[in-house]
Design an enzyme around this catalytic site. Structure first.
Site, PDB file in Angstrom:
ATOM      1  N   GLY A 240       0.851  -1.193   0.000  1.00 10.77           N
ATOM      2  CA  GLY A 240       0.000   0.000   0.000  1.00 10.77           C
ATOM      3  C   GLY A 240       0.886   1.243   0.000  1.00 10.77           C
TER       4      GLY A 240
ATOM      5  CB  ALA B 103      16.611   8.994  -0.196  1.00  9.54           C
ATOM      6  CB  VAL B 104      16.675   4.420  -2.967  1.00 11.85           C
ATOM      7  CG1 VAL B 104      17.261   3.207  -3.686  1.00 11.85           C
ATOM      8  CG2 VAL B 104      16.154   4.018  -1.587  1.00 11.85           C
TER       9      VAL B 104
ATOM     10  NE  ARG C  46      -3.043  -3.915  -0.866  1.00  9.17           N
ATOM     11  CZ  ARG C  46      -2.416  -3.357   0.152  1.00  9.17           C
ATOM     12  NH1 ARG C  46      -1.198  -3.734   0.469  1.00  9.17           N
ATOM     13  NH2 ARG C  46      -2.998  -2.449   0.881  1.00  9.17           N
TER      14      ARG C  46
ATOM     15  CG  ASP D 211       2.526  -6.171   7.494  1.00 11.18           C
ATOM     16  OD1 ASP D 211       2.233  -5.582   6.430  1.00 11.18           O
ATOM     17  OD2 ASP D 211       1.655  -6.653   8.247  1.00 11.18           O
TER      18      ASP D 211
ATOM     19  NE  ARG E 289      -8.095  -4.166   5.492  1.00 12.08           N
ATOM     20  CZ  ARG E 289      -7.723  -4.289   4.226  1.00 12.08           C
ATOM     21  NH1 ARG E 289      -6.960  -5.294   3.849  1.00 12.08           N
ATOM     22  NH2 ARG E 289      -8.104  -3.407   3.327  1.00 12.08           N
TER      23      ARG E 289
ATOM     24  CD  GLU F 177     -15.353  14.352  23.103  1.00  9.43           C
ATOM     25  OE1 GLU F 177     -15.322  14.070  21.884  1.00  9.43           O
ATOM     26  OE2 GLU F 177     -15.022  15.471  23.541  1.00  9.43           O
TER      27      GLU F 177
ATOM     28  NE  ARG G  20     -17.550  15.936  32.441  1.00 10.58           N
ATOM     29  CZ  ARG G  20     -17.458  14.733  31.891  1.00 10.58           C
ATOM     30  NH1 ARG G  20     -17.900  13.673  32.539  1.00 10.58           N
ATOM     31  NH2 ARG G  20     -16.924  14.587  30.700  1.00 10.58           N
TER      32      ARG G  20
ATOM     33  CE  LYS H 226     -16.321  16.570  26.890  1.00 11.84           C
ATOM     34  NZ  LYS H 226     -15.330  15.700  26.436  1.00 11.84           N
ATOM     35  CE  LYS H 227     -25.847  22.000  25.581  1.00 10.33           C
ATOM     36  NZ  LYS H 227     -25.631  21.642  26.990  1.00 10.33           N
TER      37      LYS H 227
ATOM     38  CG  HIS I 164      -8.119   4.216   0.184  1.00  9.31           C
ATOM     39  ND1 HIS I 164      -9.263   3.523   0.524  1.00  9.31           N
ATOM     40  CD2 HIS I 164      -7.160   3.294  -0.028  1.00  9.31           C
ATOM     41  CE1 HIS I 164      -8.994   2.229   0.502  1.00  9.31           C
ATOM     42  NE2 HIS I 164      -7.732   2.062   0.168  1.00  9.31           N
TER      43      HIS I 164
ATOM     44  NE  ARG J  65      -2.853   3.307   0.732  1.00  9.39           N
ATOM     45  CZ  ARG J  65      -3.479   2.158   0.464  1.00  9.39           C
ATOM     46  NH1 ARG J  65      -3.962   1.424   1.440  1.00  9.39           N
ATOM     47  NH2 ARG J  65      -3.610   1.741  -0.763  1.00  9.39           N
TER      48      ARG J  65
HETATM   49  O1  F6P Z   1      -1.660  -0.901   5.013  1.00  8.76           O
HETATM   50  C1  F6P Z   1      -2.190   0.370   4.875  1.00  8.76           C
HETATM   51  C2  F6P Z   1      -3.674   0.325   4.753  1.00  8.76           C
HETATM   52  O2  F6P Z   1      -4.004   1.628   4.408  1.00  8.76           O
HETATM   53  C3  F6P Z   1      -4.490  -0.136   5.942  1.00  8.76           C
HETATM   54  O3  F6P Z   1      -4.606   0.769   7.002  1.00  8.76           O
HETATM   55  C4  F6P Z   1      -5.802  -0.435   5.279  1.00  8.76           C
HETATM   56  O4  F6P Z   1      -6.542  -1.327   6.045  1.00  8.76           O
HETATM   57  C5  F6P Z   1      -5.382  -1.027   3.987  1.00  8.76           C
HETATM   58  O5  F6P Z   1      -4.120  -0.493   3.703  1.00  8.76           O
HETATM   59  C6  F6P Z   1      -6.307  -0.795   2.851  1.00  8.76           C
HETATM   60  O6  F6P Z   1      -5.812  -1.510   1.751  1.00  8.76           O
HETATM   61  P1  F6P Z   1      -6.418  -1.413   0.287  1.00  8.76           P
HETATM   62  O7  F6P Z   1      -6.043  -0.082  -0.258  1.00  8.76           O
HETATM   63  O8  F6P Z   1      -5.781  -2.519  -0.462  1.00  8.76           O
HETATM   64  O9  F6P Z   1      -7.894  -1.536   0.419  1.00  8.76           O
END
Ligand code: F6P
Length: 323
Positions: free
Chosen positions: A14, A25-26, A75, A106, A175, A191, A215, A217-218, A253, A256
């Site tokens: 992702g 940088a790479v 993916r 990961d 997720r 909250e 208290r 809070k609205k 998204h 992202r």
């Molecule tokens: O791994 C990053 C992430 O944004 C997660 O937080 C989210 O659950 C997932 O990717 C969404 O993946 P996709 O864009 O494949 O639906």
């Protein structure tokens, strides 16, 4: 030790804001040291289908501040199949690629571990995911940007929540973990916050909101990590049990994308440069992270199965400050 001549860079998972900064940088570090760099486009799928381009310094001009990844991502469940991986390895060999820098989360780390085992090629991984769920680093590239994006949105939601005296459930990404949700809840003054790591209790939430109401809070903001609960069900339940209008916003998204923050960029510059220079010195198989502001290289084979722990003390503080 023979001089490293050719490497490849890939963004297989992702996307996350700051990935382009890391690619830059790479590429620039490699070229500075006389190493040729191939960009693998469209993740592992692109490697299987020989979608590689040689990158020059000018190809990474003007991307330091651009969200997304110029290499694109995809993916690729097909990569789990060994026959497909063999195709990918042939393409690496055909171009004389002697090492890979993978920029991702990961999944990228797990795939890198398999590639190293099957080919013996060194792979260094730069942690880049908005989720921040990578061990061996305090922060991942993109996390700070995603948190800022969500906080900016929630600040705006709070304005309308206050005007209309409503309760908003705001769903943020995550997720499998609540790193984004927890940071956002603390700094946006939510909250309450539901994260996958802690079993949520709707009765307790109803009690908390009623007490807040008494208290004076609205309006209320409840943050839900996408993997913690079904936000639609929470909204329906709160609407049924509380005498307050309830609305749902799913940020999705948008978290992202966007211009990477200075923090995401700083991490990307430092980790990108280190990943390449380490490989030039013969170091491969590392997750290049930063812990307490110091660059830290952890062997992937030791950490790729580890789970980063969430800071429950932060949840306690967020809850205490919300009362
Ligand atoms: O791994 C990053 C992430 O944004 C997660 O937080 C989210 O659950 C997932 O990717 C969404 O993946 P996709 O864009 O494949 O639906």
């Amino acid at each position: 030790m023979a001089k490293l001549k050719t490497i490849a860079v890939i963004t297989p998972g992702g996307d996350a804001p700051g990935m382009n900064t890391a690619i830059r940088a790479v590429v620039r570090t490699a070229i500075f040291h006389g190493v040729k760099v191939w960009g693998i486009k469209e993740g592992w799928w692109g490697l299987m289908h020989d979608n590689l381009v040689e990158l020059a310094t000018k190809d990474v001009s003007g991307i330091i501040n651009r969200g997304g990844t110029i290499l694109h991502s995809r993916r690729c469940p097909e990569f789990k199949d060994k026959a497909n991986r063999r195709l990918a390895y042939q393409n690496l060999r055909a171009k004389g690629i002697e090492g890979i820098v993978a920029i991702g989360g990961d999944g990228s780390m797990r795939a890198s571990q398999i590639i190293m085992k099957e080919t013996g090629l060194p792979v260094n991984v730069i942690p880049a995911t908005i989720d921040n769920d990578i061990p061996g680093t305090d922060y991942t590239i993109g996390f700070d940007t995603a948190v800022n994006t969500a906080v900016e949105a929630i600040d705006k939601i709070r304005d309308t929540a206050t005007s209309h005296q409503r309760l908003f459930v705001v769903e943020v990404m995550g997720r499998h973990n609540g790193f984004i949700a927890l940071d956002v809840a603390l700094v946006a003054g939510a909250e309450a916050c539901f994260i996958p790591e802690v079993k949520h209790n709707i009765n307790q939430l109803v009690k908390l909101i009623k007490a807040g109401h008494e208290r004076g809070k609205k309006s209320f903001i409840i943050i839900v990590a996408e993997g913690a609960a079904d936000s639609h069900k929470i909204v329906a339940e709160l609407q049924r049990r509380l005498n307050i209008e309830v609305r749902l916003t799913i940020l999705g998204h948008m978290q992202r994308g966007g211009v990477p923050t200075a923090l995401s960029r700083e991490l990307a510059c430092k980790l990108g440069a280190t990943a390449v220079e380490l490989m030039i010195k013969g170091g491969g198989g590392y997750l290049i992270g930063a812990i307490s502001d110091k660059i830290c290289c952890s062997p992937i084979n030791k950490i790729y199965k580890a789970k980063k722990q969430i800071d429950l003390e932060q949840l306690r503080i967020a809850n205490m400050l919300a009362t």
